[in-house]
Design a protein around this motif. Structure first.
Motif, short mmCIF file in Angstrom:
data_model
loop_
_atom_site.label_atom_id
_atom_site.label_comp_id
_atom_site.label_asym_id
_atom_site.label_seq_id
_atom_site.Cartn_x
_atom_site.Cartn_y
_atom_site.Cartn_z
N GLY A 291 0.80 -1.21 0.00
CA GLY A 291 0.00 0.00 0.00
C GLY A 291 0.84 1.26 0.00
O GLY A 291 0.31 2.35 -0.28
N TRP A 292 2.12 1.13 0.31
CA TRP A 292 3.00 2.30 0.37
C TRP A 292 3.86 2.44 -0.88
O TRP A 292 4.00 3.53 -1.41
N VAL A 293 4.46 1.33 -1.29
CA VAL A 293 5.38 1.38 -2.42
C VAL A 293 5.01 0.31 -3.43
O VAL A 293 4.43 -0.72 -3.09
N GLU A 294 5.35 0.56 -4.69
CA GLU A 294 5.01 -0.38 -5.75
C GLU A 294 5.88 -1.63 -5.68
O GLU A 294 5.39 -2.75 -5.82
N HIS A 295 7.17 -1.45 -5.45
CA HIS A 295 8.10 -2.58 -5.42
C HIS A 295 8.36 -2.99 -3.96
O HIS A 295 9.47 -2.89 -3.45
N TRP A 296 7.30 -3.47 -3.31
CA TRP A 296 7.41 -3.85 -1.90
C TRP A 296 8.30 -5.06 -1.69
O TRP A 296 8.85 -5.27 -0.60
N GLN A 297 8.47 -5.88 -2.78
CA GLN A 297 9.29 -7.09 -2.64
C GLN A 297 10.74 -6.76 -2.29
O GLN A 297 11.42 -7.57 -1.65
N LEU A 298 11.21 -5.56 -2.71
CA LEU A 298 12.58 -5.16 -2.39
C LEU A 298 12.77 -5.08 -0.88
O LEU A 298 13.74 -5.61 -0.33
N PHE A 299 11.84 -4.44 -0.19
CA PHE A 299 11.95 -4.28 1.26
C PHE A 299 11.72 -5.61 1.98
O PHE A 299 12.36 -5.90 2.99
N PHE A 300 10.80 -6.39 1.43
CA PHE A 300 10.57 -7.70 2.02
C PHE A 300 11.81 -8.58 1.86
O PHE A 300 12.15 -9.37 2.76
#
Length: 326
Positions: A291-300
């Motif tokens: 919900g915050w960033v498009e490429h959330w997989q990077l942070f995950f």
């Protein structure tokens, strides 16, 4: 009560609590969210049987997840239009009953797992990983080239299949079914882990030669575990299709296999509630970060990297220490 069990119970009880609160508030989305968590945890528990106990890293378990989904979708489609799936040598018709679909899905996946296991379990290490991946990809491309059931576009389901005495179209009712199956499978996993079979599977992982000297064939033990693992994952695949009312070849994708491995690593490899905790964290991160960033997989990915480097026992191991099998 051990610290591990306390942590596990918190996560396990969180799902029905969220579902009940969401039901009272009329928030159907959150009920679907915890239902998805339960189904992914069920699929990961199947994989955890061979990965956590047997040390077998299967990168092709999406094959069984997809088989379960396609069995549910195909049987429901033929039940709706009252046509036969096969006419030769005998006529086989579809069904819209979950209690019929689940055993069929598990049986088909079990047979496929038996064939794959007989070949792949004769290898080890990276060769086992690649062979299981190769089989899953073959089934994936077969599903794409299967125009009778949507091909690469997938197959939609107009209605959710039936369960005796339950309105499965109600989100809370379907959550109870999925969560109940998860608890049953976790109980069976616990029994298997603490049984002679579990000890033999653990022995096959640690020292094949010593296990063979006791008169136990490591290949047979691993093959049985592989088949059981595939059947459990197929059950989750059938539930996943019921949740989304859509069957897609993406269920066979290697991304799905990787996601299941990530859930286990995140929660704790070999832990009873590891897959459930991993599924909770994964879906929460996906929902919150997405919900915050498009490429959330990077942070995950950074979070997962931290777990691998500094919490080898997963989130549970970080707070609870070593595994207790008692």
């Amino acid at each position: 009560m051990t610290r591990e069990m306390s942590i596990s119970l918190v996560f396990a009880l969180a799902l029905p609590v969220v579902a009940l609160v969401a039901h009272q508030l009329g928030e159907i989305f959150y009920i679907s969210l915890v239902t998805r968590i339960a189904i992914l945890a069920l699929a990961a528990t199947g994989l955890n049987l061979i990965l956590g106990l047997g040390g077998l890293i299967s990168f092709g378990h999406a094959a069984f997840f997809g088989i379960g989904g396609y069995v549910a979708g195909v049987m429901a489609t033929h039940a709706m239009d009252q046509s036969a799936i096969f006419n030769w040598p005998i006529a086989i018709h579809g069904s819209d009953q979950m209690l019929v679909i689940w055993p069929v899905a598990m049986l088909v996946a079990g047979l496929v797992a038996l064939l794959i296991g007989i070949i792949s379990l004769r290898t080890s290490g990276v060769y086992f990983i690649m062979i299981t991946l190769a089989f899953a990809q073959m089934i994936y491309y077969f599903a794409i080239s299967w125009p009778a059931y949507g091909g690469e576009d997938g197959l939609p389901l107009a209605l959710r299949n039936n369960f005796p005495g339950v309105n499965t179209l109600q989100p809370l009712s379907f959550f109870i079914i999925a969560y109940g199956l998860l608890l049953v499978v976790l109980f069976l996993f616990s029994r298997l882990r603490n049984s002679r079979f579990g000890a033999a599977l653990e022995g096959a992982r640690q020292n094949e030669t010593r296990l063979s000297s006791l008169g136990i064939a490591p290949l047979k033990i691993r093959l049985v575990a592989f088949v059981l693992s595939g059947m459990i994952t197929a059950l989750a695949g059938a539930l996943f299709v019921e949740l989304n009312r859509f069957v897609s070849p993406s269920m066979f994708s290697w991304h799905m296999s990787g996601e299941l491995i990530v859930l286990i690593i995140l929660g704790g490899t070999g832990r009873l509630f590891g897959p459930l905790i991993g599924a909770v964290l994964y879906v929460v991160f996906e929902f919150a970060l997405g919900g915050w960033v498009e490429h959330w997989q990077l942070f995950f990915g950074l979070i997962l990297l931290g777990v691998v480097m500094f919490a080898r026992g997963g989130i549970v191991g970080l707070f609870a220490g070593k595994i207790h099998y008692g």
